[in-house]
Structures are given as structure tokens and as C-alpha cells.
Design a protein around this motif. Structure first.
Motif, mmCIF file in Angstrom:
data_model
loop_
_atom_site.group_PDB
_atom_site.id
_atom_site.type_symbol
_atom_site.label_atom_id
_atom_site.label_comp_id
_atom_site.label_asym_id
_atom_site.label_seq_id
_atom_site.Cartn_x
_atom_site.Cartn_y
_atom_site.Cartn_z
ATOM 1 N N PRO A 114 34.141 52.003 75.930
ATOM 2 C CA PRO A 114 33.712 50.836 76.720
ATOM 3 C C PRO A 114 32.611 50.082 75.992
ATOM 4 C CG PRO A 114 33.823 52.816 78.073
ATOM 5 C CD PRO A 114 34.031 53.239 76.633
ATOM 6 N N LEU A 115 32.672 48.769 76.059
ATOM 7 C CA LEU A 115 31.693 47.951 75.346
ATOM 8 C C LEU A 115 30.273 48.242 75.791
ATOM 9 C CD1 LEU A 115 33.420 44.463 75.085
ATOM 10 C CD2 LEU A 115 33.187 46.215 73.327
ATOM 11 N N LYS A 116 30.075 48.699 77.017
ATOM 12 C CA LYS A 116 28.717 48.969 77.486
ATOM 13 C C LYS A 116 28.067 50.109 76.712
ATOM 14 C CE LYS A 116 29.956 52.118 81.209
ATOM 15 N NZ LYS A 116 29.898 52.382 82.623
ATOM 16 N N GLU A 117 28.860 50.928 76.022
ATOM 17 C CA GLU A 117 28.317 52.029 75.235
ATOM 18 C C GLU A 117 27.942 51.599 73.816
ATOM 19 O OE1 GLU A 117 30.757 55.500 75.397
ATOM 20 O OE2 GLU A 117 30.987 55.360 77.565
ATOM 21 N N LEU A 118 28.328 50.391 73.432
ATOM 22 C CA LEU A 118 28.023 49.869 72.100
ATOM 23 C C LEU A 118 26.783 48.984 72.178
ATOM 24 C CD1 LEU A 118 31.589 48.778 70.968
ATOM 25 C CD2 LEU A 118 30.368 50.868 70.358
ATOM 26 N N PRO A 119 26.050 48.865 71.072
ATOM 27 C CA PRO A 119 24.948 47.891 71.050
ATOM 28 C C PRO A 119 25.496 46.506 71.423
ATOM 29 C CG PRO A 119 24.852 49.297 69.124
ATOM 30 C CD PRO A 119 26.153 49.605 69.819
ATOM 31 N N MET A 120 24.756 45.770 72.232
ATOM 32 C CA MET A 120 25.254 44.513 72.785
ATOM 33 C C MET A 120 25.753 43.536 71.728
ATOM 34 S SD MET A 120 23.512 41.607 75.217
ATOM 35 C CE MET A 120 22.965 42.779 76.428
ATOM 36 N N GLY A 121 24.956 43.290 70.699
ATOM 37 C CA GLY A 121 25.359 42.330 69.671
ATOM 38 C C GLY A 121 26.631 42.749 68.953
ATOM 39 N N PHE A 122 26.776 44.041 68.719
ATOM 40 C CA PHE A 122 27.978 44.546 68.053
ATOM 41 C C PHE A 122 29.189 44.398 68.972
ATOM 42 C CE2 PHE A 122 30.620 48.327 66.737
ATOM 43 C CZ PHE A 122 31.075 47.775 65.560
ATOM 44 N N ALA B 260 38.812 43.299 63.847
ATOM 45 C CA ALA B 260 37.724 44.259 63.692
ATOM 46 C C ALA B 260 37.672 45.212 64.878
ATOM 47 C CB ALA B 260 36.388 43.535 63.538
ATOM 48 N N ALA B 261 37.874 44.693 66.084
ATOM 49 C CA ALA B 261 37.870 45.537 67.280
ATOM 50 C C ALA B 261 38.976 46.578 67.199
ATOM 51 C CB ALA B 261 38.024 44.678 68.537
ATOM 52 N N HIS B 262 40.141 46.157 66.756
ATOM 53 C CA HIS B 262 41.272 47.084 66.626
ATOM 54 C C HIS B 262 40.962 48.167 65.584
ATOM 55 C CE1 HIS B 262 45.350 48.559 66.615
ATOM 56 N NE2 HIS B 262 45.379 48.425 65.305
ATOM 57 N N ARG B 263 40.438 47.758 64.443
ATOM 58 C CA ARG B 263 40.102 48.735 63.400
ATOM 59 C C ARG B 263 39.039 49.715 63.877
ATOM 60 N NH1 ARG B 263 40.320 46.256 57.328
ATOM 61 N NH2 ARG B 263 42.507 45.684 57.413
ATOM 62 N N PHE B 264 38.026 49.218 64.582
ATOM 63 C CA PHE B 264 36.979 50.095 65.092
ATOM 64 C C PHE B 264 37.571 51.081 66.102
ATOM 65 C CE2 PHE B 264 33.385 51.191 67.880
ATOM 66 C CZ PHE B 264 32.505 51.696 66.927
ATOM 67 N N ALA B 265 38.437 50.598 66.965
ATOM 68 C CA ALA B 265 39.054 51.450 67.983
ATOM 69 C C ALA B 265 39.883 52.570 67.359
ATOM 70 C CB ALA B 265 39.924 50.607 68.915
ATOM 71 N N GLU B 266 40.479 52.306 66.206
ATOM 72 C CA GLU B 266 41.344 53.277 65.548
ATOM 73 C C GLU B 266 40.585 54.293 64.689
ATOM 74 O OE1 GLU B 266 44.688 53.551 66.035
ATOM 75 O OE2 GLU B 266 44.375 52.031 67.598
ATOM 76 N N ARG C 196 33.577 42.224 57.671
ATOM 77 C CA ARG C 196 33.970 43.259 56.706
ATOM 78 C C ARG C 196 34.788 44.342 57.389
ATOM 79 N NH1 ARG C 196 28.618 42.538 55.180
ATOM 80 N NH2 ARG C 196 28.014 44.521 56.122
ATOM 81 N N LEU C 197 34.382 44.722 58.569
ATOM 82 C CA LEU C 197 35.097 45.729 59.346
ATOM 83 C C LEU C 197 36.529 45.274 59.624
ATOM 84 C CD1 LEU C 197 34.950 48.425 60.886
ATOM 85 C CD2 LEU C 197 34.111 47.142 62.850
ATOM 86 N N GLY C 198 36.683 43.990 59.880
ATOM 87 C CA GLY C 198 38.000 43.423 60.141
ATOM 88 C C GLY C 198 38.807 43.160 58.880
ATOM 89 N N GLY C 199 38.212 43.416 57.718
ATOM 90 C CA GLY C 199 38.916 43.217 56.461
ATOM 91 C C GLY C 199 38.986 41.764 56.041
#
Length: 63
Positions: A3-11, A21-27, A55-58
Motif C-alpha cells: 500500500p502506498l501509505k507504507e512508502l515515503p510520500m514523495g516516492f 516504475a510502479a510495476h517494476r517496484f511491485a515485482e 531510472r527505476l522505470g528504465g
């Protein structure tokens, strides 16, 4: 994805704006996510956060 609430807000907001990037992070495995989060905590500006997420999103950075 966590859940996004567990991540730092800006990230979380930057991931919300970058589907790839969200998909890559989730995987990622938990230890990979932890490494990314360590980098996130060293970011000092929106521009740096945007660059990290790109960069995370390639994606290539422009500029």
C-alpha cells in the motif's frame, strides 16, 4: 504492490505518476525493494526523486 501509505510520500507519489516504475517496484523481491528505499531516503529534492523513479522505470533522463 505494498500500500502506498507504507512508502515515503514523495516516492509513492512519483510511482503513482510512472506506471512502468510502479510495476517494476511491485515485482521486486523484498531485499531489492529495501535497497531502493535506502536510496529514496537519501533523496533531497523532487527532481532527484523523479530521476530515481525514471531510472527505476528504465527510462532515459532528459536534460
Amino acid at each position: 504492490m505494498e500500500p502506498l501509505k507504507e512508502l515515503p510520500m514523495g516516492f509513492g507519489m512519483a510511482l503513482f505518476e510512472n506506471e512502468q516504475a510502479a510495476h517494476r517496484f511491485a515485482e521486486m523481491r523484498p531485499e531489492q525493494k529495501q535497497k531502493v528505499l535506502q536510496q529514496v531516503h537519501q533523496v533531497d529534492s523532487k527532481a532527484e526523486m523523479r530521476a530515481l523513479v525514471h531510472r527505476l522505470g528504465g527510462e532515459e533522463e532528459n536534460g
